[in-house]
Design a protein around this motif. Structure first.
Motif, PDB file in Angstrom:
ATOM      1  N   GLU A   1       0.836  -1.211   0.000  1.00 36.42           N
ATOM      2  CA  GLU A   1       0.000   0.000   0.000  1.00 36.42           C
ATOM      3  C   GLU A   1       0.863   1.250   0.000  1.00 36.42           C
ATOM      4  O   GLU A   1       0.558   2.229  -0.685  1.00 36.42           O
TER       5      GLU A   1
ATOM      6  N   VAL B   1       2.132   1.812  -3.469  1.00 33.30           N
ATOM      7  CA  VAL B   1       1.068   2.346  -4.323  1.00 33.30           C
ATOM      8  C   VAL B   1       0.889   3.839  -4.068  1.00 33.30           C
ATOM      9  O   VAL B   1       0.760   4.637  -5.002  1.00 33.30           O
ATOM     10  N   VAL B   2       0.884   4.254  -2.801  1.00 32.47           N
ATOM     11  CA  VAL B   2       0.746   5.668  -2.472  1.00 32.47           C
ATOM     12  C   VAL B   2       1.900   6.469  -3.076  1.00 32.47           C
ATOM     13  O   VAL B   2       1.692   7.551  -3.648  1.00 32.47           O
TER      14      VAL B   2
ATOM     15  N   VAL C   1       1.265   6.826  -6.776  1.00 33.67           N
ATOM     16  CA  VAL C   1       0.181   7.790  -7.003  1.00 33.67           C
ATOM     17  C   VAL C   1       0.740   9.207  -6.915  1.00 33.67           C
ATOM     18  O   VAL C   1       0.474  10.067  -7.760  1.00 33.67           O
TER      19      VAL C   1
ATOM     20  N   ASN D   1      -3.797   4.359 -12.048  1.00 30.91           N
ATOM     21  CA  ASN D   1      -3.981   2.992 -11.572  1.00 30.91           C
ATOM     22  C   ASN D   1      -3.465   1.984 -12.597  1.00 30.91           C
ATOM     23  O   ASN D   1      -2.841   0.985 -12.243  1.00 30.91           O
TER      24      ASN D   1
ATOM     25  N   ARG E   1      -5.125   1.000  -3.212  1.00 31.70           N
ATOM     26  CA  ARG E   1      -5.275   2.455  -3.131  1.00 31.70           C
ATOM     27  C   ARG E   1      -6.430   2.823  -2.197  1.00 31.70           C
ATOM     28  O   ARG E   1      -6.297   3.712  -1.348  1.00 31.70           O
TER      29      ARG E   1
ATOM     30  N   THR F   1      -7.030  11.950  -4.247  1.00 33.48           N
ATOM     31  CA  THR F   1      -5.643  11.779  -4.671  1.00 33.48           C
ATOM     32  C   THR F   1      -4.756  12.856  -4.053  1.00 33.48           C
ATOM     33  O   THR F   1      -3.628  12.591  -3.640  1.00 33.48           O
TER      34      THR F   1
END
Length: 207
Positions: free
Chosen positions: A149, A152-153, A156, A162, A180, A192
């Motif tokens: 996670e 992923v952050v 982003v 994605n 996310r 976001t």
């Protein structure tokens, strides 16, 4: 010509890596060293585009090498190379600033792809690495996110969609969306922009 540094305390491993890498005519191994201290010094001297660094070396671990390299304006991307498929080691590599993590048993099939990703300043974290089971333990709310996670952050915040994140991490878009969403729920943000602010505030990305 793309410059590559290899740091591993086993000569046979270094020779094997060099043989694979130098099949590419536009890649050059500019330095080979056998301990962590020499890896940092060689990186400063040769300014490689990519440093492939063994996790376990004399004098300084690969994670510490990655951390030290980040202290200099080298623009060197670091790949941590290890015999252990460990989520904890992957987490430590990620926290130190390494952008790729590769298990040695996967080198023959994944090394070139990992270096190619780093040369494009893209992270490379094979799906089989058990990041989802490696919760972070330090920093603001880090303990609430799995390393997957957290990654992923970070992506982003670096502007990836994605779909782009899914391609980098070798995940389905649905799985990426789930990571996310889980991160947003745990961090109590609903956009976001909230994830980006968190990433900047905690040092995942530079402002």
């Amino acid at each position: 010509m793309k410059r590559i540094l290899i740091a591993d305390d086993h000569e046979a491993v270094r020779s094997g890596l060099r043989a694979v890498l130098e099949q590419r005519v536009d890649w050059e191994v500019v330095a080979e060293v056998n301990d962590g201290g020499m890896a940092v010094a060689a990186a400063i001297e040769s300014r490689p585009h990519v440093a492939i660094v063994d996790f376990s070396m004399p004098r300084m671990t690969g994670v510490e090498v990655a951390r030290r390299i980040r202290e200099y304006p080298l623009q060197t991307e670091v790949l941590i190379f290890t015999v252990h498929n460990s989520g904890l080691l992957a987490q430590q590599a990620f926290e130190a600033g390494a952008r790729a993590f590769l298990v040695k048993s996967d080198a023959n099939k994944l090394l070139v792809a990992a270096v190619e990703a780093l040369l494009l300043h893209r992270p490379f974290w094979p799906r089989k690495t058990e990041l989802d089971h490696a919760p972070r333990t330090n920093g603001e709310r880090h303990h609430e996110l799995t390393a997957r996670e957290q990654l992923v952050v970070k992506l982003v915040a670096e502007g990836y969609s994605n779909k782009g994140i899914s391609a980098i991490l070798d995940l389905s878009v649905k799985t990426t969306e789930a990571h996310r969403a889980a991160a947003m729920r745990k961090l109590e943000v609903n956009s976001t922009a909230g994830l980006v602010r968190y990433a900047v505030r905690t040092g995942l990305v530079e402002a």
